[in-house]
Design a protein around this motif. Structure first.
Motif, PDB file in Angstrom:
ATOM      1  N   ARG A 223     112.055  45.785  53.554  1.00  0.00           N
ATOM      2  CA  ARG A 223     112.209  44.966  55.108  1.00  0.00           C
ATOM      3  C   ARG A 223     110.955  45.398  56.302  1.00  0.00           C
ATOM      4  NH1 ARG A 223     117.961  42.493  54.005  1.00  0.00           N
ATOM      5  NH2 ARG A 223     118.447  43.643  52.825  1.00  0.00           N
ATOM      6  N   SER A 224     111.119  44.305  56.566  1.00  0.00           N
ATOM      7  CA  SER A 224     110.017  44.970  58.271  1.00  0.00           C
ATOM      8  C   SER A 224     110.832  44.839  59.298  1.00  0.00           C
ATOM      9  CB  SER A 224     109.757  43.146  58.168  1.00  0.00           C
ATOM     10  OG  SER A 224     110.292  41.629  58.610  1.00  0.00           O
TER      11      SER A 224
ATOM     12  N   ASP B 253     105.956  36.786  55.194  1.00  0.00           N
ATOM     13  CA  ASP B 253     106.990  36.318  55.907  1.00  0.00           C
ATOM     14  C   ASP B 253     108.563  35.819  55.735  1.00  0.00           C
ATOM     15  OD1 ASP B 253     107.845  35.220  58.603  1.00  0.00           O
ATOM     16  OD2 ASP B 253     106.884  33.464  58.573  1.00  0.00           O
ATOM     17  N   THR B 254     109.205  36.556  55.026  1.00  0.00           N
ATOM     18  CA  THR B 254     110.601  36.212  54.994  1.00  0.00           C
ATOM     19  C   THR B 254     111.166  35.925  56.039  1.00  0.00           C
ATOM     20  OG1 THR B 254     111.300  38.455  55.541  1.00  0.00           O
ATOM     21  CG2 THR B 254     110.170  38.301  53.359  1.00  0.00           C
ATOM     22  N   GLU B 255     112.300  34.805  55.159  1.00  0.00           N
ATOM     23  CA  GLU B 255     113.455  34.744  56.029  1.00  0.00           C
ATOM     24  C   GLU B 255     114.265  35.946  56.920  1.00  0.00           C
ATOM     25  OE1 GLU B 255     114.908  32.197  56.706  1.00  0.00           O
ATOM     26  OE2 GLU B 255     112.730  31.060  55.485  1.00  0.00           O
ATOM     27  N   THR B 256     114.624  35.642  58.634  1.00  0.00           N
ATOM     28  CA  THR B 256     114.961  36.441  58.833  1.00  0.00           C
ATOM     29  C   THR B 256     116.487  37.109  58.111  1.00  0.00           C
ATOM     30  OG1 THR B 256     114.202  35.890  60.811  1.00  0.00           O
ATOM     31  CG2 THR B 256     116.353  37.730  60.624  1.00  0.00           C
ATOM     32  N   TYR B 257     116.973  38.627  57.941  1.00  0.00           N
ATOM     33  CA  TYR B 257     117.893  39.107  56.866  1.00  0.00           C
ATOM     34  C   TYR B 257     119.385  38.912  58.433  1.00  0.00           C
ATOM     35  CZ  TYR B 257     121.698  41.872  55.355  1.00  0.00           C
ATOM     36  OH  TYR B 257     122.814  42.865  55.041  1.00  0.00           O
ATOM     37  N   ALA B 258     118.694  40.067  59.874  1.00  0.00           N
ATOM     38  CA  ALA B 258     119.887  40.090  60.752  1.00  0.00           C
ATOM     39  C   ALA B 258     119.306  40.904  62.078  1.00  0.00           C
ATOM     40  CB  ALA B 258     120.602  41.371  60.732  1.00  0.00           C
ATOM     41  N   VAL B 259     120.261  40.015  63.300  1.00  0.00           N
ATOM     42  CA  VAL B 259     119.293  40.763  64.207  1.00  0.00           C
ATOM     43  C   VAL B 259     120.693  41.648  65.049  1.00  0.00           C
ATOM     44  CG1 VAL B 259     118.364  40.128  66.364  1.00  0.00           C
ATOM     45  CG2 VAL B 259     117.942  38.139  64.573  1.00  0.00           C
ATOM     46  N   SER B 260     120.067  43.002  65.506  1.00  0.00           N
ATOM     47  CA  SER B 260     120.725  43.320  66.273  1.00  0.00           C
ATOM     48  C   SER B 260     121.108  44.125  67.570  1.00  0.00           C
ATOM     49  CB  SER B 260     121.054  44.774  65.465  1.00  0.00           C
ATOM     50  OG  SER B 260     119.814  45.393  65.859  1.00  0.00           O
ATOM     51  N   TYR B 261     121.731  43.645  68.573  1.00  0.00           N
ATOM     52  CA  TYR B 261     121.507  44.267  69.734  1.00  0.00           C
ATOM     53  C   TYR B 261     122.024  46.197  70.255  1.00  0.00           C
ATOM     54  CZ  TYR B 261     120.819  39.792  70.510  1.00  0.00           C
ATOM     55  OH  TYR B 261     120.223  37.968  70.671  1.00  0.00           O
TER      56      TYR B 261
ATOM     57  N   VAL C  46     116.881  44.617  71.361  1.00  0.00           N
ATOM     58  CA  VAL C  46     117.377  43.777  70.026  1.00  0.00           C
ATOM     59  C   VAL C  46     116.316  43.906  68.888  1.00  0.00           C
ATOM     60  CG1 VAL C  46     117.084  41.691  69.706  1.00  0.00           C
ATOM     61  CG2 VAL C  46     117.629  42.119  71.822  1.00  0.00           C
ATOM     62  N   SER C  47     116.923  43.980  67.617  1.00  0.00           N
ATOM     63  CA  SER C  47     116.097  44.736  66.511  1.00  0.00           C
ATOM     64  C   SER C  47     116.265  43.236  65.347  1.00  0.00           C
ATOM     65  CB  SER C  47     116.910  45.914  65.520  1.00  0.00           C
ATOM     66  OG  SER C  47     116.708  46.644  65.929  1.00  0.00           O
ATOM     67  N   VAL C  48     114.981  42.893  65.094  1.00  0.00           N
ATOM     68  CA  VAL C  48     115.010  42.048  64.082  1.00  0.00           C
ATOM     69  C   VAL C  48     114.716  41.990  62.632  1.00  0.00           C
ATOM     70  CG1 VAL C  48     114.123  39.761  63.366  1.00  0.00           C
ATOM     71  CG2 VAL C  48     114.316  40.439  65.941  1.00  0.00           C
ATOM     72  N   THR C  49     116.374  42.371  61.269  1.00  0.00           N
ATOM     73  CA  THR C  49     115.125  42.563  60.158  1.00  0.00           C
ATOM     74  C   THR C  49     114.478  41.837  59.258  1.00  0.00           C
ATOM     75  OG1 THR C  49     116.328  44.887  60.522  1.00  0.00           O
ATOM     76  CG2 THR C  49     116.025  44.021  58.220  1.00  0.00           C
ATOM     77  N   GLY C  50     114.120  42.001  58.885  1.00  0.00           N
ATOM     78  CA  GLY C  50     114.102  40.801  57.286  1.00  0.00           C
ATOM     79  C   GLY C  50     114.537  41.083  56.125  1.00  0.00           C
ATOM     80  N   GLU C  51     114.708  39.928  55.450  1.00  0.00           N
ATOM     81  CA  GLU C  51     114.860  39.431  54.188  1.00  0.00           C
ATOM     82  C   GLU C  51     114.125  40.722  53.224  1.00  0.00           C
ATOM     83  OE1 GLU C  51     117.349  38.882  52.659  1.00  0.00           O
ATOM     84  OE2 GLU C  51     118.636  37.359  54.208  1.00  0.00           O
ATOM     85  N   ARG C  52     114.028  41.275  51.735  1.00  0.00           N
ATOM     86  CA  ARG C  52     113.407  42.111  51.237  1.00  0.00           C
ATOM     87  C   ARG C  52     111.906  41.545  50.678  1.00  0.00           C
ATOM     88  NH1 ARG C  52     115.539  47.386  50.489  1.00  0.00           N
ATOM     89  NH2 ARG C  52     117.753  46.928  50.212  1.00  0.00           N
ATOM     90  N   GLY C  53     111.114  42.302  51.382  1.00  0.00           N
ATOM     91  CA  GLY C  53     109.617  41.245  50.564  1.00  0.00           C
ATOM     92  C   GLY C  53     108.698  42.464  50.837  1.00  0.00           C
ATOM     93  N   ARG C  54     107.185  42.168  50.563  1.00  0.00           N
ATOM     94  CA  ARG C  54     105.923  42.671  50.964  1.00  0.00           C
ATOM     95  C   ARG C  54     105.942  43.280  52.530  1.00  0.00           C
ATOM     96  NH1 ARG C  54     105.390  38.968  47.626  1.00  0.00           N
ATOM     97  NH2 ARG C  54     103.570  38.197  48.562  1.00  0.00           N
ATOM     98  N   ASN C  55     105.561  44.201  52.409  1.00  0.00           N
ATOM     99  CA  ASN C  55     104.790  44.493  53.916  1.00  0.00           C
ATOM    100  C   ASN C  55     103.989  43.049  54.845  1.00  0.00           C
ATOM    101  OD1 ASN C  55     104.459  45.237  56.515  1.00  0.00           O
ATOM    102  ND2 ASN C  55     103.264  47.392  55.534  1.00  0.00           N
ATOM    103  N   GLY C  56     104.107  42.692  55.449  1.00  0.00           N
ATOM    104  CA  GLY C  56     103.196  42.014  55.786  1.00  0.00           C
ATOM    105  C   GLY C  56     103.686  39.923  55.682  1.00  0.00           C
TER     106      GLY C  56
END
Length: 152
Positions: A95-96, A121-129, A109-119
């Motif tokens: 995940r990115s 542009d997947t859907e965003t999985y979650a945002v944490s504060y 503030v962290s932005v985690t992407g859905e599973r994919g390859r490095n680089g």
């Protein structure tokens, strides 16, 4: 009791209005803006994570699932609203992992992407504060973002 189509629509619109009014625009832990994509069918109340300690710093954190937003769109949205924050990029566990952190290292503030390859542009999985007290040095925040914690 049988409802007419007009009455049914009025009820649905009434519930939608109540849900929209109850959707906060700011994260309660940090006071920072919330991505509109954190609001789903049940609103956008955060999921609180257990308090912890990292490198002698007390940690409070919460996260929000994100709906229908590519990572690039999410990152651009936060970049335009978190003036003065620094950004770091990582990739771990398929995940990115991108993070915006304050100069004092107290807010992230962290932005985690859905599973994919490095680089990819997947859907965003979650945002944490996250709040760190005391704040952490940039080196430690970057390490956390890359799943390689380095305490001073």
């Amino acid at each position: 009791m049988k409802l007419s189509r007009k009455h049914a629509m009025a009820i649905v619109l009434g519930f939608s209005t109540v849900a929209a009014a109850a959707t906060p625009a700011m994260d309660p832990l940090t006071g920072l803006p919330l991505l509109p994509g954190t609001s789903g069918p049940l609103g956008n109340a955060p999921t609180r994570m257990p308090d912890a300690q990292i490198c002698k710093s007390n940690v409070q954190a919460e996260y929000y699932p994100v709906f229908n937003s590519k990572v690039s769109v999410t990152l651009n949205w936060y970049a335009s609203r978190l003036a003065g924050f620094h950004k770091t990029h990582g990739f771990a566990d398929g995940r990115s992992q991108d993070a915006f952190y304050s100069a004092d290292g107290a807010t992230v503030v962290s932005v985690t992407g859905e599973r994919g390859r490095n680089g990819e542009d997947t859907e965003t999985y979650a945002v944490s504060y996250t709040r760190f007290q005391p704040g952490l040095p940039a080196k430690t925040i970057i390490g956390i973002n890359q799943h390689n914690v380095v305490c001073n």
